[in-house]
Every structure is written in structure tokens, then in C-alpha cells.
Motif scaffolding. Structure first.
Motif: not given
Length: 235
Positions: A232-235, A225-228, A218
Motif C-alpha cells: 500500500p502507498k502509505d507503507h 489492513t491491506h491485501d494485494g 499489511a
């Protein structure tokens, strides 16, 4: 950079000129993308996703930093070497399709093969076979203006895959497709990505296909800001 690393991005910054100043759209990006994976880049419009994939694909030069694709530092190549490297190694699916309006769907899909020296007849036949796989084999002889947006998108996807590139970079490849067609296209891209010497990177907003990703990155304000594995829950 590990043996399984397809793309190595190191300290990449990108500025665009704005009047007397500049706008920084990428801030010190460091990233490894592994072979054999389908990687998504997600985020709001303006977050830097398309800029980043354009730099990874050798289309847009970074202001600072370096990018290695399968061990080649692409921005140390001459302009001619970079063009040849892109032609042999990278397939790019553009959001706006970029089809040539005066030639048929099959001829559009065959362009990378013809540019690399494959005889036109052979290249066109291979393009027809691939367009059949993409479920538009009956549209091969039509001009782009005679095709729907979804059909044009699939021609663009065929053009990106026709030369079996090791890296496929996609900007919203399912945006013009219905849910069923979008998953069919992503299944094909996933099949390409699973080869151990290849990688596929997809920019997407399409939450219908998030479950197909091996990895989701993300972006926000030019930073990762995110790598998984999951969103992420806020998207």
C-alpha cells in the motif's frame, strides 16, 4: 475452504496476560493463504505479524478461533499429534536462528531429518548438499559461533527446508543478509512456494525483496489492513 487453500484462519484472537488484565494482540483474524504462492506479512513492530505466523505454524495457541493447515485443524490435535504434524509438514525460519551451539552447521541443518528417523549419515549428507545450494557449503563443519550472522541465517533456512515441508513460515529471513544474498535466499523460497501443494509465508521489513511476492498482507494493531499484489502507498 477451497482446494487451493493451504491455510485457513478463522476468527483468530490472541491475548497475552498483563498483570491482572490482558493485552489483545490479534483481533478476529480471518484469512486464507493459497498454495503455490509466496505471501508476505508486513507492518510495524508490534502489529502482530510474528504472533500470527507463530499461530499459523502451530507454535503458539490462539486464545480463540481455529487454524487449518492443508485441511488439518491443527489446534484440535493432541500435543503429540501437533508436534508430529509440525515435524512433517511445517518449516519455520526463526529470526534469532535458534541453532544448537554445540554441533556443526551441517548437523544443525540435518536436525529435522534425524528427528523424523532418517539415518544420521544420510541426513547430514543431504544437509551438506542443501547448504551448498545456499552458498555456504564450505562452512558445513563449523560451529554456529564460528559463522557470521548471515551464514547462521542460511543454516537456519537450510534446516527449515531440509525435510521438504509443505508450509514454510519465515520471520525476517533476509534481515542479516546483504542484498545479493537476500535475493538468492528469496529466489530459493519462491521456487519452493511455486509448487502447487506448498505455501511460503514471510514476515519482512525488507523492501529490497517486495517485488518477489505474489501477495502482500499489511498488518496494523493486530488487524490485516491491506491485501494485494503490491505494498500500500502509505507503507
Amino acid at each position: 475452504m477451497s482446494e487451493a487453500c493451504a491455510i485457513h484462519v478463522e476468527h483468530v484472537v490472541k491475548d497475552f496476560s498483563m498483570g491482572d488484565g490482558h493485552l489483545r494482540v490479534l483481533h478476529d483474524i480471518n484469512l486464507d493463504i493459497r498454495s503455490g504462492e509466496l505471501t508476505y506479512l508486513v507492518g510495524e513492530s508490534g502489529s502482530g505479524k510474528t504472533t500470527l505466523i507463530s499461530i499459523i505454524a502451530g507454535i503458539l495457541y490462539p486464545t480463540e478461533g481455529s487454524v487449518s493447515v492443508f485441511g488439518t485443524d491443527i489446534y484440535r490435535l493432541t500435543d503429540t499429534e501437533l508436534v508430529n504434524f509440525r515435524l512433517s509438514t511445517i518449516g519455520f525460519i526463526f529470526q534469532q536462528y535458534n541453532l544448537i551451539p554445540s554441533i556443526s552447521a551441517a548437523a544443525n541443518a540435518a536436525v529435522p531429518l534425524i528427528a523424523s528417523g532418517v539415518p544420521r549419515k544420510e541426513a547430514t549428507e543431504r544437509a551438506r548438499e542443501l547448504l551448498h545450494q545456499l552458498n555456504i557449503g564450505d562452512q558445513c563443519d563449523k560451529l554456529p559461533r564460528q559463522l557470521s550472522g548471515g551464514q547462521q541465517q542460511r543454516v537456519a533456512i537450510g534446516r527449515a527446508l531440509i525435510h521438504s515441508p509443505r508450509l514454510v513460515v519465515c520471520d525476517e529471513p533476509t534481515a542479516a543478509l546483504d542484498a545479493r544474498s537476500g535475493r538468492r535466499v528469496m529466489d530459493l523460497l519462491r521456487e519452493v512456494a511455486l509448487a502447487t501443494d506448498r505455501a511460503v509465508v514471510v514476515v519482512t521489513h525488507d523492501n529490497r525483496i517486495f517485488d518477489l511476492a505474489d501477495r502482500i498482507l499489511a498488518m496494523e494493531d493486530g488487524r490485516i489492513t491491506h491485501d494485494g499484489k503490491h505494498m500500500p502507498k502509505d507503507h
